[in-house]
Motif scaffolding. Structure first.
Motif, PDB file in Angstrom:
ATOM      1  N   ASN A  69      -2.736  -3.794  -2.372  1.00  0.00           N
ATOM      2  CA  ASN A  69      -4.042  -3.303  -1.948  1.00  0.00           C
ATOM      3  C   ASN A  69      -4.451  -4.024  -0.674  1.00  0.00           C
ATOM      4  OD1 ASN A  69      -5.924  -5.626  -2.462  1.00  0.00           O
ATOM      5  ND2 ASN A  69      -5.098  -5.412  -4.525  1.00  0.00           N
ATOM      6  N   SER A 118      -4.042   0.865  -3.972  1.00  0.00           N
ATOM      7  CA  SER A 118      -3.336   1.991  -3.386  1.00  0.00           C
ATOM      8  C   SER A 118      -2.492   2.683  -4.438  1.00  0.00           C
ATOM      9  CB  SER A 118      -2.426   1.518  -2.259  1.00  0.00           C
ATOM     10  OG  SER A 118      -1.604   2.570  -1.812  1.00  0.00           O
ATOM     11  N   ALA A 119      -2.510   4.008  -4.427  1.00  0.00           N
ATOM     12  CA  ALA A 119      -1.664   4.794  -5.316  1.00  0.00           C
ATOM     13  C   ALA A 119      -0.327   5.101  -4.644  1.00  0.00           C
ATOM     14  CB  ALA A 119      -2.379   6.081  -5.700  1.00  0.00           C
ATOM     15  N   GLY A 120      -0.110   4.543  -3.485  1.00  0.00           N
ATOM     16  CA  GLY A 120       1.142   4.791  -2.772  1.00  0.00           C
ATOM     17  C   GLY A 120       0.975   5.849  -1.701  1.00  0.00           C
ATOM     18  N   GLY A 166       2.498   1.554  -3.469  1.00  0.00           N
ATOM     19  CA  GLY A 166       1.539   1.594  -4.568  1.00  0.00           C
ATOM     20  C   GLY A 166       1.416   0.306  -5.348  1.00  0.00           C
ATOM     21  N   SER A 167       2.051  -0.759  -4.904  1.00  0.00           N
ATOM     22  CA  SER A 167       2.007  -2.023  -5.644  1.00  0.00           C
ATOM     23  C   SER A 167       1.009  -3.022  -5.065  1.00  0.00           C
ATOM     24  CB  SER A 167       3.401  -2.667  -5.648  1.00  0.00           C
ATOM     25  OG  SER A 167       3.772  -3.046  -4.324  1.00  0.00           O
ATOM     26  N   GLU A 170       0.840  -1.200   0.000  1.00  0.00           N
ATOM     27  CA  GLU A 170       0.000   0.000   0.000  1.00  0.00           C
ATOM     28  C   GLU A 170       0.876   1.251   0.000  1.00  0.00           C
ATOM     29  OE1 GLU A 170      -3.953  -0.934   2.497  1.00  0.00           O
ATOM     30  OE2 GLU A 170      -2.082  -1.482   3.508  1.00  0.00           O
TER      31      GLU A 170
END
Length: 188
Positions: free
Chosen positions: A174, A180-182, A171-172, A168
């Motif tokens: 969830n 998650s965009a990071g 960004g890799s 999370e």
């Protein structure tokens, strides 16, 4: 003098029958509770959150939290000891109690795994008890929104601690199907 924010399993074992202590287990659902600490009461994590404006982990109203916690037997004069299978769920309960102004709260160090590893008794959870009486004094400055954070990013006095999983954070990954965009710039 504020109670210790962390109690040991020995402290809890010594105070398990103390009527001034309420032990709460935060669970994902009712079926997740198979071997509770004797006398503990359960609250499902989802009762500590509501969805608002597309966000799924917002604080419920103070009135609904007051009713929930009083139903668990929490009163101003009771010390609340919290444990959970996953520490973030216990943290949410502790933060919510702190937000409401309750000052007698503690986390069980090592939680149920440590309790069980020491071969302490399990089972016989409390399904009922006297209703509590909780005075709510919200500490509104404790909870901020995204606009508050955005206005302060990069300025002195703000530290962002991201407690999500590595996936999370970078960004890799969830959690529960939510991608998650990071992390935010400057978060650690």
């Amino acid at each position: 003098l504020r109670d210790s924010m962390v109690v040991t399993t020995q402290w809890l074992a010594d105070h398990l029958t103390d009527p001034r202590v309420v032990v709460i287990e935060v669970t994902m659902n009712d079926s997740a509770r198979t071997e509770p600490i004797p006398g503990s009461r359960a609250v499902m994590y989802r009762r500590l959150t509501v969805s608002r404006n597309g966000l799924s982990t917002e604080l419920p109203s103070t009135d609904s939290l007051k009713s929930l916690f009083e139903g668990l037997g929490i009163s101003d004069d009771k010390r609340v000891v919290v444990y959970a299978h996953e520490a973030p769920m216990a943290t949410r309960m502790l933060m919510t109690l702190d937000y409401l102004g309750h000052q007698r709260l503690s986390y069980l160090d090592g939680g149920l795994p440590k309790w069980k590893s020491e071969q302490r008794p399990t089972g016989n959870a409390s399904t009922s008890g006297a209703r509590g009486s909780l005075t709510v004094r919200p500490r509104t400055g404790m909870v901020v929104d995204a606009d508050w954070v955005v206005a302060r990013v990069g300025k002195p006095g703000l530290s962002l601690i991201d407690t999500r999983t590595d996936g999370e954070y970078n960004g890799s990954g969830n959690r529960s199907g939510m991608p998650s965009a990071g992390h935010r710039d400057g978060a650690r």
